[in-house]
Each structure stands twice: as C-alpha cells, then as structure tokens.
Design an enzyme around this catalytic site. Structure first.
Site, PDB file in Angstrom:
ATOM      1  N   TYR A 159     101.920 -64.020 -27.085  1.00 31.92           N
ATOM      2  CA  TYR A 159     101.993 -62.629 -26.655  1.00 31.92           C
ATOM      3  C   TYR A 159     100.932 -62.273 -25.612  1.00 31.92           C
ATOM      4  O   TYR A 159     100.800 -61.139 -25.222  1.00 31.92           O
ATOM      5  CB  TYR A 159     101.886 -61.704 -27.869  1.00 31.92           C
ATOM      6  N   HIS A 195      99.061 -61.058 -20.014  1.00 28.16           N
ATOM      7  CA  HIS A 195      98.221 -60.467 -18.988  1.00 28.16           C
ATOM      8  C   HIS A 195      98.754 -60.626 -17.565  1.00 28.16           C
ATOM      9  O   HIS A 195      98.492 -59.773 -16.724  1.00 28.16           O
ATOM     10  CB  HIS A 195      96.792 -61.005 -19.106  1.00 28.16           C
TER      11      HIS A 195
END
Length: 192
Positions: free
Chosen positions: A12, A15
């Site tokens: 997850y 960025h």
C-alpha cells in the site's frame, strides 16, 4: 477477525501517486489560486496557506479532484519525499526507509513474495520488467534477481494491460479488500 498484514502495508505504499507540485484552485470559480512545490505543503505548509487566507479548506479539498496523480512505477518516487524535512528539522529519504522497513519486518524479497502468492518466480530481470533500462539498472544494483526488494520489484514490474500498478500488488489488494468486507461487521451484519 480482520487485521492488516505486513504485506498489505508494504504493497500500500503508493507514494508515487503524489505529484511534485500542487495547484490549489478556488472552489468558487475553479481558477488557480496558487501553484507550489508539494514540499511547501508538507507538515506545516498547508496550515500556513489557510491561515494566510489565500485558500480555504474547501479550496484544498476541491483541488484534490483536479490534481493528476503520478504513475506507480520505478523512478517516479516524489523527490520531496526523498529529501523530506521533518518537523524536528532532520532530513530523511522515505523511499530508503520503506525498503529498510520491509527488510526489518522480515518481509520476503520480491521473488519469494511472488512465490508465496502462487505466482512464478522471475528468473531474469527482464521477466520483472519489459523496460530494458530498468532491467539493466536492477541487474547493476542487485546482481541476483532473488535479491530484488519487494517495493522495488513491484514498482519495476510491468503491469497488465489496463492496470495502474503491478499484478503482484493487485493480488494483495484484492485479497485484503475481500477479507476486509467479509470481516467487518459494519459491512456484513450491522448496517445501522
């Protein structure tokens, strides 16, 4: 009961979606109010923009609907996160920190991770990515395809047609999403 796995936390890390610059638009007319490097908004910067009355919280929320995200791929990690100024005045390279976190938590390297998901191991760097330059860079840095770090491998992996990120990452997302829905009583038994 549902819980977030370490693997999900690693997958997850999205960025690369963050842009290098952020354009704040007026919710009243859609016109740009200010365009600044994202680093100006990190930590205290957003508050300053609102406190100076140059933008409202509504303007900031509205602007998020217009900002294009970055591509989730190798070499697209935001530079401001590679030289992140913390509130304490220190600089950190968040990309390096994310790789170290995976290693410290004992997460498998990219190839072993794929194997644990029931996917075949990549035998060559070219099986990870069809980008010849990236394959050569991976070879230069890692030397051995089994040493490629999880985050690096998923960012380098050529995604399936129509996908925004790697198939390896997608498999973890789909498993976690279905477990979350199945295990959360607010999605299953307690709708109230």
């Amino acid at each position: 009961p549902f819980s977030m796995t370490e693997e999900f936390v690693s997958v997850y890390r999205l960025h690369p979606l963050m842009p290098e610059t952020f354009e704040v638009r007026s919710v009243a007319n859609g016109r740009p109010i200010v365009r600044q490097p994202m680093s100006d908004f990190v930590f205290k910067g957003t508050r300053t923009l609102v406190d100076e009355k140059r933008a409202t919280v509504a303007d900031l929320g509205y602007s998020l609907g217009f900002q294009n995200p970055g591509k989730i791929e190798l070499h697209n990690y935001p530079s401001f996160l590679r030289e992140l100024d913390t509130l304490e005045g220190a600089k950190i390279d968040l990309a390096a920190v994310e790789i170290l976190r995976d290693r410290e938590r004992g997460l498998p390297r990219y190839n072993r991770f794929r194997e644990l998901l029931g996917k075949p191991r990549a035998r060559t760097f070219e099986e990870i990515t069809d980008n010849k330059k990236w394959a050569e860079e991976l070879r230069e840095v890692y030397g051995d395809v089994d040493q490629v770090d999880l985050l690096v491998g998923m960012l380098a992996e050529t995604p399936p047609a129509g996908f925004g990120f790697s198939d390896t990452a997608f498999r973890v997302f789909i498993v976690m999403a279905s477990r979350r829905i199945k295990s959360d009583r607010f999605f299953t038994t307690d709708y109230g």
